[in-house]
Structure formats: C-alpha cells, structure tokens
Design an enzyme around this catalytic site. Structure first.
Site, PDB file in Angstrom:
ATOM      1  N   GLU A 136      -9.090 -10.612   1.097  1.00  0.00           N
ATOM      2  CA  GLU A 136      -8.493 -10.799   2.411  1.00  0.00           C
ATOM      3  C   GLU A 136      -9.117 -11.999   3.132  1.00  0.00           C
ATOM      4  OE1 GLU A 136      -8.563  -7.195   4.686  1.00  0.00           O
ATOM      5  OE2 GLU A 136      -7.850  -5.993   2.985  1.00  0.00           O
TER       6      GLU A 136
ATOM      7  N   HIS B 263      10.363 -11.656  -7.808  1.00  0.00           N
ATOM      8  CA  HIS B 263      10.779 -11.104  -6.507  1.00  0.00           C
ATOM      9  C   HIS B 263      10.029  -9.816  -6.180  1.00  0.00           C
ATOM     10  CE1 HIS B 263      14.118 -13.978  -6.664  1.00  0.00           C
ATOM     11  NE2 HIS B 263      14.341 -13.546  -7.893  1.00  0.00           N
TER      12      HIS B 263
ATOM     13  N   LYS C 278     -12.228   4.963   2.031  1.00  0.00           N
ATOM     14  CA  LYS C 278     -11.643   3.646   1.804  1.00  0.00           C
ATOM     15  C   LYS C 278     -12.514   2.762   0.904  1.00  0.00           C
ATOM     16  CE  LYS C 278      -8.437   2.101   3.173  1.00  0.00           C
ATOM     17  NZ  LYS C 278      -8.195   1.383   4.450  1.00  0.00           N
TER      18      LYS C 278
ATOM     19  N   SER D 132     -14.749   1.475   5.107  1.00  0.00           N
ATOM     20  CA  SER D 132     -14.266   1.606   6.478  1.00  0.00           C
ATOM     21  C   SER D 132     -15.327   2.296   7.321  1.00  0.00           C
ATOM     22  CB  SER D 132     -12.969   2.413   6.511  1.00  0.00           C
ATOM     23  OG  SER D 132     -12.669   2.840   7.826  1.00  0.00           O
TER      24      SER D 132
END
Length: 482
Positions: A293, A159, A286, A280
């Site tokens: 992704e 979970h 970043k 980025s």
C-alpha cells in the site's frame, strides 16, 4: 567566531535582507551534495594548476584540505551554518578557514551555475546505479519465486476476470520484465547524462578552465557538454530521471495491486510472512500488506515530482534561472522514495508462501478452458467464428447445469455439436492448456524456463553496468544499507 562567507555581493552597498536570505538559502537536504562538490572542487583545482593559476604545492594543499573537509563532513564534525547559502558557500567557508587566502583562489574560472548542474548530475549518476541495484534485488526475488513455480498452474486474468490458465512463474516474470526495462531506461538515461557541465561557468564558458575534457574524464563523464548555455540551463536529464523513477514506481504499484488481491481471503493465493506484514490497532485478526500500500501511495508522489519538474522547465529562458533550484527537491524525493520502497518490496516477495492448491483449484473457475475448445475445433477445420459460437453454446450448457467444462461427458459434448468428440477432453485440463502455449513468449513451462535464463543473463549485464561506474560514489552500497 566563524566569519560569514558569500560568493556574491561585491557590487552591493547594503547587505541582503534577512527575508531574502531565508528564501535564497538552500534547503537542508541540498547539502547531501557536499561530497560530490568536494570531488568537483578537487578536479577544478587540478584544472587551475593546468591553467597556471595554482602552483603544484598550492593545488596539493587545496586538495588535501578538501579531503579533510570531506572526511570531517562524513564524520559529522563540520556542518553548514545559517550563513552558508548553499553547499558551495559551505565548502569555500571551510576552505578559507583552513587555508586563508589560498582557499579563495579555487573560485576562479567557474560559477555556481556549472557547479550546481554538475553536483546534481554526479549525484543522479551515482543514484542511478543504486536504484538499478535495488530494482535488481526485487527482480531477483521474483525470479527466485518463479523458479519454484514454473509448473504451478494459476488462473490468468483479463479485465480482472478469469481468462486462461497460466504458469504462476509466467505471471511473476511479467513483473520482472517491466523492472528489467526500468533498469534499461536508467542505462539509456545515463548515456545522455554522461556529459560534464564543468567549464561552462555562468553560461558562456570559462576563459580559465579550458580543459573541460580532462575534468570530465576525472569525474567519470564521457565528455564535456557541447554547449555551455545548454550545460547550465537545461534540466531535461533531471526530468527524465524522475520519469524513470516514477515509471518504475508505477510498475511497483501494479505489482502491489496484485499482491493485495493474492493475499486477500477471497483469493488466498499467497500468505505474507509476518515480518513483511502489519496488523490493526483494533482488529487483532488482521494481517495487512502495508508495504504494498505504501508503494502504491508513493507512486502518486513521484508522478507529482515529474509534473513539478516539467512545469518548472516550461517557459524558462536560457541560460540559468533560480527556478532551477527546484530540480533537487523532485530528484531527491524520487530517489529517496524508491530506495526506501524497493528493499521491503523485495523482502515481501522473497518470503511470501504460494498456495499451490488454491491456485490449481481456481485455475479452471470461470470457464478458463473455453479457448481450448475453440482452438481444438479450429485445428479440425472449423472456422474460428463458428468454433467461437459452438464453444459459447457449450459454456451455456455448463452454466445451466452448474458444472465446469472439465466435468462434461462425451454425451454432453455431442448434444451441443456432433463435432465435439470425446478426444477433446484431453485438452480440457489446465496443464494441457499451458503446455499448448509453447510459442515465443508463451506460458508453456519450457518457454518460461528459457525466459528465466535470458532474463538472468540480461540482469547480469545490468549488474555489471552498475558496478563498473568510475564516477564518484557516495551513496551507501546496497549491502551496507541500514
């Protein structure tokens, strides 16, 4: 000037409208089947020789011309023109240009229906091996990382909450196991896909091509299809292939999700190598797991490809219908997507740095050793329901004081329940918790090493299957990819 060629239209008084031809013409991506169609054409030429429709010298001339077409196409010297309705028209046009009337003899005894079904099946059988090889590449990366972290302690989750300590290798191998099953699905799919549609012609079979068994063997099939109508009118093998690809991509998406978490500042379990991360355009600090992704995003596309294929098939009467031309769009997209996703995913996993210190520090957060208390009590005769309650009270006491279970003293234990003896503390380490899970499939280091050995042996079988294929192979080999 190149003369337009058509494989139909003899009974028509008027030529097809331009609008019809724009709709009817195969998508440019479909011409990737050219080399597979050439292989099938050469096989059919030998079938026509067996049937007495071609003399040996005619068959040799056709096969030589077809080989030349294949080479010229591979070298970029010939390509489809606007009037080539599909790959079959393209090849026949070139064959007639090079051989004259002899080139037109090859059409006897077959139909675009069995040709189209065969070309895509050959492509997917080749593609199944390529896909398996790339999946194995990701498995190899996971295994290599696992081999370095059998003894590395990590928090396991249920979970998305800390649950119990595990070997980090065990966590990585969970993903490798799902990928192993994906390759097994490809092998199982191929067993059903290993029947040749050639000889089915339009739907009823051919009165000329009567040795479909020999043609099937030449192209690496196990046998011809049992039913000619089924051979040209079914595409469940395409739907099943797309499902296997989609399922594998869903597994990649689950791995991707964990890589996001592990590489985040909040977790800090892994550091991505610069060569497999992006930045980025506005935030210089970043470092993003874009590969993961993109893999997650492609899963949505493949699920859509599967829905497209199944919807296309729903309600179609037998035998062939032009609706079936949509099979290639979904199949090509599924295979293309997986072949472009898997190599960078494997590279990202292979080059990531595991933060062993962070994993160990977090392995007992959230009272992950609580189950050890309940198990310890159970082994001493306390009913588990009661042991569960005692352990819950112990956790409450720790929460009230802001300490972990491993920080308790003998006095703290006795204050909760006199049966909690000081010897319990030997079980309250993440290493002891992992070692205790020594049953089959458990996270104990010796079980993890055994799991790795078995998985490596199974992967060797899968590699052998991929390499032993005798059908046409025109997709670039794994070590030859750009």
């Amino acid at each position: 000037m190149t003369k337009p060629a058509m494989l139909w239209g003899g009974r028509f008084r008027h030529p097809p409208a331009p609008e019809l031809m724009r709709l009817s013409r195969a998508d440019a991506s479909f011409f990737r089947l050219t080399l597979y169609d050439v292989d099938a054409c050469q096989t059919h030429a030998r079938e026509l020789e067996r049937a007495g429709l071609l003399q040996p010298d005619e068959r040799a001339a056709i096969c030589e011309a077809l080989a030349g077409i294949a080479k010229d196409h591979a070298d970029g010297k010939v390509s489809p023109i606007a009037t080539d309705e599909d790959v079959h028209t393209f090849i026949e046009r070139l064959l007639v240009e090079r051989l004259g009337a002899l080139g037109g003899k090859l059409r006897a005894g077959r139909s675009r229906n069995d040709q189209a079904a065969n070309d895509l099946k050959l492509y997917l059988r080749d593609g199944a091996r390529r896909l398996a090889e790339e999946i194995l590449g990701l498995q190899e990366a996971l295994l290599a990382q696992a081999g370095r972290h059998v003894e590395t302690v990590a928090p396991g989750f249920t979970h998305l909450q800390p649950a119990q300590p595990v070997s980090f290798a065990h966590q990585l191998l969970a993903h490798a196991q799902t990928l192993w099953r994906d390759v097994e699905r490809l092998r199982d799919w191929d067993r059903r896909a290993a029947t040749s549609p050639l000889g089915a012609a339009a739907l009823a079979g051919s009165a000329i091509a009567l040795r479909a068994d020999l043609s099937a063997a030449e192209l690496g099939y196990d046998a011809p299809c049992e039913n000619s109508i089924d051979a040209v009118g079914s595409r469940d093998h395409v739907a099943e292939f797309v499902f296997v690809a989609a399922m594998a991509n869903v597994h990649l998406s689950r791995l991707a999700e964990e890589l996001f978490l592990w590489s985040s500042r909040q977790f800090g379990w892994i550091e991505l190598h610069d060569s497999y991360a992006t930045g980025s355009s506005i935030m210089p600090q970043k470092k993003n797991a874009d590969i993961a992704e993109l893999a997650r995003g492609r899963a949505a596309r493949l699920i859509g490809d599967l829905a497209t294929t199944l919807t296309m098939l729903k309600g179609l009467p037998f035998a062939y219908n032009r609706d079936l031309s949509e099979d290639k769009r979904a199949a090509f997209d599924a295979l293309d997507s997986m072949l472009v996703i898997l190599p960078p995913m494997a590279g990202m996993v292979a080059t990531m740095t595991v933060r062993v210190d962070r994993l160990l520090a977090q392995s007992t957060d959230g009272f992950t050793l609580a189950t050890e208390v309940a198990d310890w009590l159970s082994r001493r005769g306390v009913p588990f329901a009661e042991a569960h309650e005692i352990t819950g009270a112990l956790v409450q006491a720790c929460e009230a004081r802001g300490i972990g279970l491993q920080d308790l003293t003998a006095a703290d234990l006795a204050a909760v329940d006199p049966r909690l003896e000081a010897s319990l503390m030997r079980a309250l380490t993440p290493q002891a918790a992992i070692a205790a899970r020594s049953g089959p499939g458990g996270t104990a280091p010796e079980r993890v090493r055994e799991q790795m050995a078995r998985l490596e042996a199974r992967m060797a079988e899968q590699r052998a299957w991929a390499q032993a294929y005798t059908g046409p192979r025109h997709l670039p080999a794994r070590d030859a990819r750009a």
